[in-house]
Enzyme design. Sequence first.
Site, PDB file in Angstrom:
ATOM      1  N   THR A 253      37.669  35.608  48.635  1.00 60.31           N
ATOM      2  CA  THR A 253      37.904  34.895  49.687  1.00 60.31           C
ATOM      3  C   THR A 253      37.542  33.314  49.423  1.00 60.31           C
ATOM      4  O   THR A 253      38.249  32.358  49.953  1.00 60.31           O
ATOM      5  CB  THR A 253      36.853  35.256  50.827  1.00 60.31           C
ATOM      6  OG1 THR A 253      37.246  36.418  51.336  1.00 60.31           O
ATOM      7  CG2 THR A 253      36.976  34.210  52.153  1.00 60.31           C
TER       8      THR A 253
ATOM      9  N   THR B 106      32.630  39.031  48.148  1.00 64.09           N
ATOM     10  CA  THR B 106      31.400  39.148  48.535  1.00 64.09           C
ATOM     11  C   THR B 106      31.415  40.825  48.802  1.00 64.09           C
ATOM     12  O   THR B 106      30.253  41.287  48.607  1.00 64.09           O
ATOM     13  CB  THR B 106      31.397  38.537  49.778  1.00 64.09           C
ATOM     14  OG1 THR B 106      32.230  39.034  50.852  1.00 64.09           O
ATOM     15  CG2 THR B 106      31.087  36.993  49.832  1.00 64.09           C
TER      16      THR B 106
HETATM   17  N1  ASP Z   1      37.559  40.877  50.674  1.00 63.32           N
HETATM   18  C1  ASP Z   1      37.168  39.762  50.055  1.00 63.32           C
HETATM   19  C2  ASP Z   1      36.478  40.104  48.412  1.00 63.32           C
HETATM   20  O1  ASP Z   1      35.544  40.872  48.437  1.00 63.32           O
HETATM   21  C3  ASP Z   1      35.842  39.482  50.703  1.00 63.32           C
HETATM   22  C4  ASP Z   1      35.013  38.272  50.286  1.00 63.32           C
HETATM   23  O2  ASP Z   1      35.432  37.474  49.330  1.00 63.32           O
HETATM   24  O3  ASP Z   1      34.178  37.638  50.944  1.00 63.32           O
HETATM   25  O4  ASP Z   1      37.131  39.774  47.551  1.00 63.32           O
END
Ligand code: ASP
Length: 275
Positions: free
Chosen positions: A26, A103
């Site tokens: 993200t 994340t």
């Molecule tokens: N779906 C994303 C990922 O894990 C969520 C994020 O980056 O917070 O790449």
Amino acid sequence: MKVIQIDTATPNPPEQAILIIYTGGTIGMVKDPKIGGGFVPFDFEQILEKIPELHHFDMQLTLYSLEPLIDSSDITPEYWLRISQVIQEHYAQYDGFVILHGTDTMAYSASALSFLLEGLNKPVILTGAQLPIGTVRNDARTNLLTSIEIAAAKKDGKPLVPEVCICFHDLLLRGNRAKKLESAHFDAFQSENYPALATIGTHIEYNFSAILPYNSARQLQLQPVMESNVAILKMFPGISAKVVKNLLSTEGLKGVVLETYGSGNAPTVPWFIEL
Ligand code: ASP
């Protein structure tokens, strides 16, 4: 793979050098009208335009963008190996490493890297964001800037945090003790069984008694051994013999981690014990 030297206020020659490894997530996403306004990863050169503060760092900052950029739900042990190879290849030239990562599986990656990078003596800081850097209100900017500061932090020429960590919101956590607990709050990560390595406020307060001490005798040695023929079996009330049996008869399966209740309790019925 793409490498960019970020234009910073570093003296020449640089006294400090940090390598930022961008994997996706993200933090670096933008809305794409082609897919109805959904988020897609974008080129880090555009990210640099969104954080002009990077140009004020008095250290060399190099950006290494892995390809393909991925949502971290697509992470695999092969990708972990690539990240750790990049760190190994550049280990001597850099004082610390920052990994930009989604994340969702950041805690898995931090944990895996802590075992792959045996003998690590420099900071490897994973960070990401709940909101992309291109949005007006976001946590991406501070997470990235704080991670760079921690990766470069030294005392008497020695790194303050020579281990794999997650830096997120107001906490620095040991990588293999961290867990994502929040998907809609900025304080997404916690460590339930180990103290924070630092708390981040107006000052970064390091908890030195919890941090792995620097040891000049440690030599980085990559342990490229990853086994994917494993499974996790989570206990739940009503788990059936059919489900357990099917999982255990998976071809080539080498090991199963039982995710049990409480301090390690599982059903005591005979079929479960037998299986
Ligand atoms: N779906 C994303 C990922 O894990 C969520 C994020 O980056 O917070 O790449």
